[in-house]
Design a protein around this motif. Structure first.
Motif, PDB file in Angstrom:
ATOM      1  N   ALA A  16       0.865  -1.178   0.000  1.00 59.54           N
ATOM      2  CA  ALA A  16       0.000   0.000   0.000  1.00 59.54           C
ATOM      3  C   ALA A  16       0.901   1.228   0.000  1.00 59.54           C
ATOM      4  O   ALA A  16       1.924   1.237   0.670  1.00 59.54           O
ATOM      5  CB  ALA A  16      -0.871  -0.014   1.243  1.00 59.54           C
ATOM      6  N   VAL A  22       1.306  -0.596  -4.832  1.00 59.58           N
ATOM      7  CA  VAL A  22       2.524  -0.775  -5.627  1.00 59.58           C
ATOM      8  C   VAL A  22       2.738  -2.275  -5.805  1.00 59.58           C
ATOM      9  O   VAL A  22       2.872  -3.005  -4.825  1.00 59.58           O
ATOM     10  CB  VAL A  22       3.747  -0.185  -4.889  1.00 59.58           C
ATOM     11  N   ALA A  24       4.918  -5.178  -6.264  1.00 60.77           N
ATOM     12  CA  ALA A  24       6.355  -5.441  -6.107  1.00 60.77           C
ATOM     13  C   ALA A  24       6.737  -6.776  -6.739  1.00 60.77           C
ATOM     14  O   ALA A  24       7.796  -6.892  -7.352  1.00 60.77           O
ATOM     15  CB  ALA A  24       6.735  -5.422  -4.633  1.00 60.77           C
ATOM     16  N   PRO A  43      17.539  -5.854 -11.343  1.00 62.48           N
ATOM     17  CA  PRO A  43      17.794  -4.430 -11.089  1.00 62.48           C
ATOM     18  C   PRO A  43      17.227  -3.985  -9.746  1.00 62.48           C
ATOM     19  O   PRO A  43      16.323  -4.624  -9.204  1.00 62.48           O
ATOM     20  CB  PRO A  43      17.071  -3.723 -12.244  1.00 62.48           C
ATOM     21  N   SER A  44      17.776  -2.894  -9.244  1.00 61.90           N
ATOM     22  CA  SER A  44      17.323  -2.324  -7.984  1.00 61.90           C
ATOM     23  C   SER A  44      15.815  -2.063  -8.059  1.00 61.90           C
ATOM     24  O   SER A  44      15.313  -1.602  -9.070  1.00 61.90           O
ATOM     25  CB  SER A  44      18.105  -1.031  -7.778  1.00 61.90           C
ATOM     26  N   GLY A  45      15.101  -2.400  -6.999  1.00 63.45           N
ATOM     27  CA  GLY A  45      13.664  -2.142  -6.945  1.00 63.45           C
ATOM     28  C   GLY A  45      12.804  -3.213  -7.598  1.00 63.45           C
ATOM     29  O   GLY A  45      11.589  -3.058  -7.704  1.00 63.45           O
ATOM     30  N   CYS A  46      13.414  -4.325  -8.029  1.00 62.78           N
ATOM     31  CA  CYS A  46      12.632  -5.349  -8.735  1.00 62.78           C
ATOM     32  C   CYS A  46      11.944  -6.318  -7.784  1.00 62.78           C
ATOM     33  O   CYS A  46      11.233  -7.220  -8.229  1.00 62.78           O
ATOM     34  CB  CYS A  46      13.500  -6.104  -9.742  1.00 62.78           C
ATOM     35  N   GLY A  47      12.174  -6.170  -6.497  1.00 62.45           N
ATOM     36  CA  GLY A  47      11.431  -7.023  -5.558  1.00 62.45           C
ATOM     37  C   GLY A  47      12.244  -8.137  -4.934  1.00 62.45           C
ATOM     38  O   GLY A  47      11.685  -9.038  -4.305  1.00 62.45           O
ATOM     39  N   LYS A  48      13.573  -8.074  -5.037  1.00 54.05           N
ATOM     40  CA  LYS A  48      14.419  -9.131  -4.468  1.00 54.05           C
ATOM     41  C   LYS A  48      14.258  -9.204  -2.943  1.00 54.05           C
ATOM     42  O   LYS A  48      14.044 -10.268  -2.380  1.00 54.05           O
ATOM     43  CB  LYS A  48      15.898  -8.886  -4.821  1.00 54.05           C
ATOM     44  N   THR A  49      14.377  -8.049  -2.303  1.00 53.04           N
ATOM     45  CA  THR A  49      14.247  -8.027  -0.843  1.00 53.04           C
ATOM     46  C   THR A  49      12.834  -8.420  -0.430  1.00 53.04           C
ATOM     47  O   THR A  49      12.634  -9.114   0.574  1.00 53.04           O
ATOM     48  CB  THR A  49      14.619  -6.631  -0.299  1.00 53.04           C
ATOM     49  N   THR A  50      11.853  -8.019  -1.214  1.00 54.87           N
ATOM     50  CA  THR A  50      10.466  -8.405  -0.923  1.00 54.87           C
ATOM     51  C   THR A  50      10.338  -9.928  -0.928  1.00 54.87           C
ATOM     52  O   THR A  50       9.719 -10.508  -0.025  1.00 54.87           O
ATOM     53  CB  THR A  50       9.518  -7.783  -1.968  1.00 54.87           C
TER      54      THR A  50
HETATM   55  N1  LIG Z   1       7.194  -1.187   2.668  1.00 56.93           N
HETATM   56  C1  LIG Z   1       7.014  -0.770   1.414  1.00 56.93           C
HETATM   57  N2  LIG Z   1       5.972   0.041   1.056  1.00 56.93           N
HETATM   58  C2  LIG Z   1       5.794   0.437  -0.219  1.00 56.93           C
HETATM   59  N3  LIG Z   1       6.592   0.090  -1.246  1.00 56.93           N
HETATM   60  C3  LIG Z   1       7.638  -0.690  -0.965  1.00 56.93           C
HETATM   61  C4  LIG Z   1       7.920  -1.170   0.362  1.00 56.93           C
HETATM   62  N4  LIG Z   1       9.042  -1.937   0.323  1.00 56.93           N
HETATM   63  C5  LIG Z   1       9.431  -1.952  -0.956  1.00 56.93           C
HETATM   64  N5  LIG Z   1       8.600  -1.210  -1.735  1.00 56.93           N
HETATM   65  C6  LIG Z   1       8.699  -1.027  -3.193  1.00 56.93           C
HETATM   66  O1  LIG Z   1       8.619  -2.303  -3.793  1.00 56.93           O
HETATM   67  C7  LIG Z   1       9.556  -2.424  -4.838  1.00 56.93           C
HETATM   68  C8  LIG Z   1      10.482  -3.603  -4.587  1.00 56.93           C
HETATM   69  O2  LIG Z   1      11.333  -3.294  -3.487  1.00 56.93           O
HETATM   70  P1  LIG Z   1      12.489  -4.273  -2.974  1.00 56.93           P
HETATM   71  O3  LIG Z   1      11.892  -5.617  -2.740  1.00 56.93           O
HETATM   72  O4  LIG Z   1      13.165  -3.620  -1.842  1.00 56.93           O
HETATM   73  O5  LIG Z   1      13.444  -4.349  -4.262  1.00 56.93           O
HETATM   74  P2  LIG Z   1      14.991  -4.755  -4.413  1.00 56.93           P
HETATM   75  O6  LIG Z   1      15.409  -5.466  -3.175  1.00 56.93           O
HETATM   76  O7  LIG Z   1      15.022  -5.638  -5.637  1.00 56.93           O
HETATM   77  O8  LIG Z   1      15.762  -3.500  -4.660  1.00 56.93           O
HETATM   78  C9  LIG Z   1      10.279  -1.098  -4.937  1.00 56.93           C
HETATM   79  O9  LIG Z   1       9.686  -0.339  -5.951  1.00 56.93           O
HETATM   80  C10 LIG Z   1      10.066  -0.469  -3.586  1.00 56.93           C
HETATM   81  O10 LIG Z   1      10.038   0.920  -3.681  1.00 56.93           O
END
Ligand SMILES: Nc1ncnc2c1ncn2[C@@H]1O[C@H](COP(=O)(O)OP(=O)(O)O)[C@@H](O)[C@H]1O
Ligand SMILES: [Mg+2]
Length: 259
Positions: A16, A22, A24, A43-50
């Motif tokens: 949210a 968004v 992810a 790439p950065s922001g692609c959802g790896k950490t998610t």
């Molecule tokens: N808690 C959150 N609330 C809203 N958006 C988020 C949150 N965490 C990550 N995002 C968005 O989700 C996308 C994936 O993030 P992330 O998993 O951190 O990517 P990565 O690790 O590949 O760089 C990004 O666009 C980030 O901005």
């Protein structure tokens, strides 16, 4: 290869945000077998950490399921040990106490805690530094303590989020070697995130390539180099035609969607 340890099925994640949801991750499917070292690049922001947070149990998927040994993952626990880019050790505890901390929290007796701390500090070759405070060690050594600390909990899978991303190039290469030794010695399953294609190709038994947001899995490629580690020095491996071909194959997937 044996049986699946981790099953990620049709996982979608939406966060949210003030501007609405968004996306992810979108329909991510990934099955990991026991003993694999899976590297995720994208790439950065692609959802790896998610994706890692879902596996760790920090957040639930919006849709889909994640199972460890057949059971749904519902909350964080010691079955999934996480190593972050910053080692996040307790500064008020010694190196040994940091490693013994998880077992202590799980109610393991003192003698056994000592044994666990010793064997894991020996594994990362830091037993001589057991009485030091974390801040007395270099960044690379701190990261090795962080790995020992997580392994002392005997997790089923080790989750690593760009663990060598903050280290200088030489230390990073040393730690790659250390990780491969640890992986071979322990037989642990490892899920390793990096944005270095070279690192992924060198460490991974499989390389999972993700698309820009919303993250999807573009492809997964098998790689032989980590299983061969120790037979040749890393620079020789990384400059070999087979390695360069794999690296270029991965890059082609990444560039194909970025341009
Ligand atoms: N808690 C959150 N609330 C809203 N958006 C988020 C949150 N965490 C990550 N995002 C968005 O989700 C996308 C994936 O993030 P992330 O998993 O951190 O990517 P990565 O690790 O590949 O760089 C990004 O666009 C980030 O901005
Ligand atoms: Mg990340």
């Amino acid at each position: 290869m044996t049986r699946p340890i981790l099953e990620i099925r049709d996982v979608t994640v939406e966060y949210a945000s003030r501007d609405g949801p968004v996306a992810a991750l979108e329909q991510v499917d990934l099955i990991i077998e026991e003993g694999e070292l899976v590297c995720v690049v994208g790439p950065s922001g692609c959802g790896k950490t998610t994706l890692l947070r879902i596996i760790a149990g920090f957040i639930p998927p919006t849709e889909g399921s994640v199972r460890l040994d057949g059971s749904p993952i519902e909350r964080p626990d010691h079955q999934r040990g996480v190593v972050f880019q910053q080692p996040a050790l307790y500064p008020w505890l010694t190196v040994e106490e940091n490693v013994a901390f998880g077992p202590k929290m799980r109610g393991i007796q003192k003698d056994r805690r000592r044994e666990l701390a010793e064997s894991h500090l020996r594994l990362v070759r830091l037993w001589e530094f057991r009485h030091k405070a974390p801040y007395e060690l270099s960044g690379g050594m701190q990261q090795r303590v962080a790995i020992a600390r997580v392994l002392a909990n005997d997790p089923r899978i080790l989750l690593m989020d760009e663990p060598f991303g903050a280290l200088d190039a030489l230390t990073r290469e040393h730690l790659q070697e250390e990780l491969l030794k640890i992986w071979k010695t322990t037989g642990k399953t490892v899920f390793f995130i990096t944005h270095s294609v070279e690192e992924a190709c060198y460490l991974g038994t499989r390389i999972v390539v993700m698309s820009p947001r919303p993250g999807r899995i573009l492809t997964a490629l098998e790689a032989p180099f980590s299983r061969q580690a120790g037979t040749q020095d890393s620079r020789t491996v990384k400059s070999s035609p087979e390695f360069v071909a794999l690296r270029e194959a991965v890059l082609k997937y990444i560039w194909a969607v970025e341009t």
